[in-house]
Motif scaffolding. Structure first.
Motif, PDB file in Angstrom:
ATOM      1  N   TYR A 211       0.731  -1.093   0.038  1.00 26.57           N
ATOM      2  CA  TYR A 211      -0.110   0.045  -0.127  1.00 26.57           C
ATOM      3  C   TYR A 211       0.714   1.421   0.018  1.00 26.57           C
ATOM      4  O   TYR A 211       0.637   2.317  -0.771  1.00 26.57           O
ATOM      5  CB  TYR A 211      -0.923   0.115   1.329  1.00 26.57           C
ATOM      6  CG  TYR A 211      -2.081  -0.816   0.895  1.00 26.57           C
ATOM      7  CD1 TYR A 211      -3.042  -0.760  -0.048  1.00 26.57           C
ATOM      8  CD2 TYR A 211      -2.268  -1.943   2.063  1.00 26.57           C
ATOM      9  CE1 TYR A 211      -4.339  -1.566  -0.212  1.00 26.57           C
ATOM     10  CE2 TYR A 211      -3.684  -2.727   1.908  1.00 26.57           C
ATOM     11  CZ  TYR A 211      -4.323  -2.431   0.859  1.00 26.57           C
ATOM     12  OH  TYR A 211      -5.518  -3.538   0.754  1.00 26.57           O
ATOM     13  N   ASP A 212       1.888   1.378   0.780  1.00 29.79           N
ATOM     14  CA  ASP A 212       2.920   2.377   0.861  1.00 29.79           C
ATOM     15  C   ASP A 212       3.200   2.627  -0.561  1.00 29.79           C
ATOM     16  O   ASP A 212       3.473   3.848  -0.988  1.00 29.79           O
ATOM     17  CB  ASP A 212       3.876   2.000   1.714  1.00 29.79           C
ATOM     18  CG  ASP A 212       4.677   3.407   2.559  1.00 29.79           C
ATOM     19  OD1 ASP A 212       3.790   4.238   2.578  1.00 29.79           O
ATOM     20  OD2 ASP A 212       5.728   3.151   2.949  1.00 29.79           O
ATOM     21  N   PHE A 213       3.830   1.636  -1.317  1.00 32.81           N
ATOM     22  CA  PHE A 213       4.447   1.720  -2.510  1.00 32.81           C
ATOM     23  C   PHE A 213       3.623   2.374  -3.502  1.00 32.81           C
ATOM     24  O   PHE A 213       3.820   3.039  -4.253  1.00 32.81           O
ATOM     25  CB  PHE A 213       5.105   0.649  -2.876  1.00 32.81           C
ATOM     26  CG  PHE A 213       6.039   0.854  -3.958  1.00 32.81           C
ATOM     27  CD1 PHE A 213       7.349   1.342  -3.962  1.00 32.81           C
ATOM     28  CD2 PHE A 213       5.752   0.393  -5.283  1.00 32.81           C
ATOM     29  CE1 PHE A 213       8.389   1.410  -5.087  1.00 32.81           C
ATOM     30  CE2 PHE A 213       6.489   0.593  -6.498  1.00 32.81           C
ATOM     31  CZ  PHE A 213       8.026   1.104  -6.229  1.00 32.81           C
ATOM     32  N   MET A 214       2.094   1.571  -3.648  1.00 30.04           N
ATOM     33  CA  MET A 214       1.532   1.802  -4.792  1.00 30.04           C
ATOM     34  C   MET A 214       0.118   2.543  -4.406  1.00 30.04           C
ATOM     35  O   MET A 214      -0.398   2.852  -5.467  1.00 30.04           O
ATOM     36  CB  MET A 214       1.044   0.224  -5.235  1.00 30.04           C
ATOM     37  CG  MET A 214       2.029  -0.582  -5.896  1.00 30.04           C
ATOM     38  SD  MET A 214       1.381  -1.837  -6.744  1.00 30.04           S
ATOM     39  CE  MET A 214       0.603  -0.962  -8.058  1.00 30.04           C
ATOM     40  N   GLY A 215      -0.158   2.748  -3.290  1.00 28.21           N
ATOM     41  CA  GLY A 215      -1.593   3.381  -2.936  1.00 28.21           C
ATOM     42  C   GLY A 215      -2.465   2.027  -2.864  1.00 28.21           C
ATOM     43  O   GLY A 215      -2.236   0.583  -3.008  1.00 28.21           O
ATOM     44  N   ASN A 216      -3.725   2.138  -3.016  1.00 28.44           N
ATOM     45  CA  ASN A 216      -4.731   1.388  -2.883  1.00 28.44           C
ATOM     46  C   ASN A 216      -5.336   1.007  -4.160  1.00 28.44           C
ATOM     47  O   ASN A 216      -6.282   1.412  -4.902  1.00 28.44           O
ATOM     48  CB  ASN A 216      -6.028   1.704  -1.983  1.00 28.44           C
ATOM     49  CG  ASN A 216      -6.962   0.563  -1.782  1.00 28.44           C
ATOM     50  OD1 ASN A 216      -6.659  -0.350  -1.998  1.00 28.44           O
ATOM     51  ND2 ASN A 216      -7.971   1.001  -0.879  1.00 28.44           N
ATOM     52  N   VAL A 217      -4.562  -0.174  -5.029  1.00 25.92           N
ATOM     53  CA  VAL A 217      -5.056  -0.406  -6.283  1.00 25.92           C
ATOM     54  C   VAL A 217      -5.922  -1.828  -6.075  1.00 25.92           C
ATOM     55  O   VAL A 217      -5.600  -2.570  -4.929  1.00 25.92           O
ATOM     56  CB  VAL A 217      -3.860  -0.647  -7.144  1.00 25.92           C
ATOM     57  CG1 VAL A 217      -3.223   0.564  -7.297  1.00 25.92           C
ATOM     58  CG2 VAL A 217      -2.827  -1.934  -6.782  1.00 25.92           C
ATOM     59  N   GLU A 218      -6.563  -2.280  -7.158  1.00 24.19           N
ATOM     60  CA  GLU A 218      -7.309  -3.352  -7.022  1.00 24.19           C
ATOM     61  C   GLU A 218      -6.360  -4.713  -6.800  1.00 24.19           C
ATOM     62  O   GLU A 218      -5.217  -4.810  -7.499  1.00 24.19           O
ATOM     63  CB  GLU A 218      -8.440  -3.423  -8.036  1.00 24.19           C
ATOM     64  CG  GLU A 218      -9.590  -4.180  -7.713  1.00 24.19           C
ATOM     65  CD  GLU A 218     -10.381  -4.284  -9.049  1.00 24.19           C
ATOM     66  OE1 GLU A 218     -10.772  -3.252  -9.734  1.00 24.19           O
ATOM     67  OE2 GLU A 218     -10.739  -5.512  -9.534  1.00 24.19           O
ATOM     68  N   GLY A 219      -6.772  -5.708  -6.129  1.00 26.92           N
ATOM     69  CA  GLY A 219      -5.939  -6.919  -6.198  1.00 26.92           C
ATOM     70  C   GLY A 219      -5.020  -7.285  -5.376  1.00 26.92           C
ATOM     71  O   GLY A 219      -4.375  -8.339  -5.082  1.00 26.92           O
ATOM     72  N   ILE A 220      -4.754  -6.084  -4.269  1.00 24.25           N
ATOM     73  CA  ILE A 220      -3.680  -6.540  -3.568  1.00 24.25           C
ATOM     74  C   ILE A 220      -3.956  -7.358  -2.520  1.00 24.25           C
ATOM     75  O   ILE A 220      -3.001  -8.316  -2.161  1.00 24.25           O
ATOM     76  CB  ILE A 220      -3.333  -5.161  -2.836  1.00 24.25           C
ATOM     77  CG1 ILE A 220      -2.819  -4.008  -3.541  1.00 24.25           C
ATOM     78  CG2 ILE A 220      -2.593  -5.269  -1.479  1.00 24.25           C
ATOM     79  CD1 ILE A 220      -2.639  -2.659  -3.064  1.00 24.25           C
ATOM     80  N   GLU A 221      -5.047  -7.522  -2.121  1.00 21.42           N
ATOM     81  CA  GLU A 221      -5.322  -8.829  -0.958  1.00 21.42           C
ATOM     82  C   GLU A 221      -5.350  -9.785  -1.604  1.00 21.42           C
ATOM     83  O   GLU A 221      -4.759 -10.817  -0.867  1.00 21.42           O
ATOM     84  CB  GLU A 221      -7.036  -8.445  -0.500  1.00 21.42           C
ATOM     85  CG  GLU A 221      -7.060  -7.103   0.386  1.00 21.42           C
ATOM     86  CD  GLU A 221      -6.446  -7.120   1.831  1.00 21.42           C
ATOM     87  OE1 GLU A 221      -6.203  -8.090   2.458  1.00 21.42           O
ATOM     88  OE2 GLU A 221      -6.015  -6.010   2.319  1.00 21.42           O
TER      89      GLU A 221
END
Ligand SMILES: *Cc1c(COP(=O)(O)O)cnc(C)c1O
Length: 300
Positions: A211-221
């Motif tokens: 999250y720190d690197f990319m912000g909240n994008v889809e599919g992280i979880e």
């Protein structure tokens, strides 16, 4: 930095490849060398005249950082928890590089770092602080670059890795790999095998870095798989040692019993438990060569 990817052969009915981060050509290589290279680019730009970091006596990160500091002729101060301060090849190397090692009880590590930085500034030094293991966005960035190398290898060799396995500690390596996967919108499984942390915290630290690197994008979880079942406490250490000797005999590749041996053992178990077969599997050899010799010397 491009490290080679070697085809190893058949591993439980899968094609196994290994990316040799242990061959990064600086001080026995490893993922800490890939990360530290980027940290030191910043140190060179800032003209810092000393570097402060922390880690145990077996830390690959501290070996690499103290060697890079020695190359530049700048001071390197390592705050180290006394609970894990036995002599190892890494700690011998840190001494050889002239690192100043400040050993304190683990609970005092944080405050000691603050004190060390304050007193350096009071003495007119311009210190640079690196988190343990090269954690943080710079470390994550190093492994996004590693992911891009994997992508290039796939394109050039007309192959696709269904699974990528590697040892996960502070989670920075894994965070970088996951960011690379999300940037490229690739559909594959990256499996971080925990070498120490338990869930939910272990996975959460990886997520925080992503999250720190990319912000909240889809599919992280969905992309963040942190497996904490092969940590290898107590008797399971025996499994790690037999994995280290087996992989050396089978493939000619040295692992260690703190990181890569646990990850390889975990990968084998994971393949069995999930009945993975007929896939292309990439294992990232994250380095730690001096630890192989500690393991050999101790015999466990
Ligand atoms: C530090 C280390 C890891 C774990 O990397 P993280 O980015 O901290 O998760 C894995 N393997 C080796 C050999 C290491 O030194």
């Amino acid at each position: 930095m491009d490290t080679i990817i070697q085809f190893m052969g058949n591993e439980a009915n899968n094609d196994l490849y290994i990316k040799r981060e242990d061959f990064i050509p600086f001080s026995f290589g490893g993922n800490k060398a890939r990360k530290a290279k980027l940290f030191f680019e910043e140190i060179d730009r800032n003209r810092n005249d000393c570097v402060v970091t922390y880690g145990s006596s077996s830390s690959n990160h501290c070996r690499i950082v103290s060697n890079m500091a020695a190359v530049r002729g700048i001071r390197c101060i390592i705050v180290s928890p006394e609970e894990v301060s036995e002599n190892t090849f890494n700690s011998k190397l840190m001494q050889l590089f002239g690192a100043e090692i400040v050993t304190v009880p683990v609970l005092q590590v944080h405050d000691t770092i603050e004190d060390v930085l304050e007193s350096l500034k009071a003495d007119n030094y311009n210190p640079y602080f690196i988190q343990g293991g090269g954690h943080g966005n710079i470390g994550t960035c190093a492994y996004v670059e590693c992911y891009e190398e994997i992508k290039r290898y796939e394109q050039e060799n007309d192959i696709y890795f269904d699974y990528i396995f590697h040892a996960s500690g502070t989670g920075t390596t894994q965070a970088g790999m996951i960011c690379g996967q999300l940037i490229n919108k690739d559909d594959r499984k990256i499996i971080g095998i925990s070498i120490a942390r338990k869930n939910p915290r272990g996975r959460q630290v990886v997520l925080d870095s992503v999250y720190d690197f990319m912000g909240n994008v889809e599919g992280i979880e969905d992309a963040t798989v942190f497996v904490d079942t092969y940590i290898g406490e107590g008797y399971a250490k025996g499994d790690t040692y037999s994995t280290v000797s087996d992989v050396l005999k089978k493939y000619g590749i040295p692992l260690d019993n703190i990181y890569t041996g646990k990850a390889f053992y975990g990968m084998r178990e994971y393949i069995k438990e999930n009945k993975i077969s007929g896939k292309n599997i990439l294992f990232i050899h994250t380095g730690g060569t001096p630890l192989f010799f500690d393991c050999l010397l101790r015999g466990y």
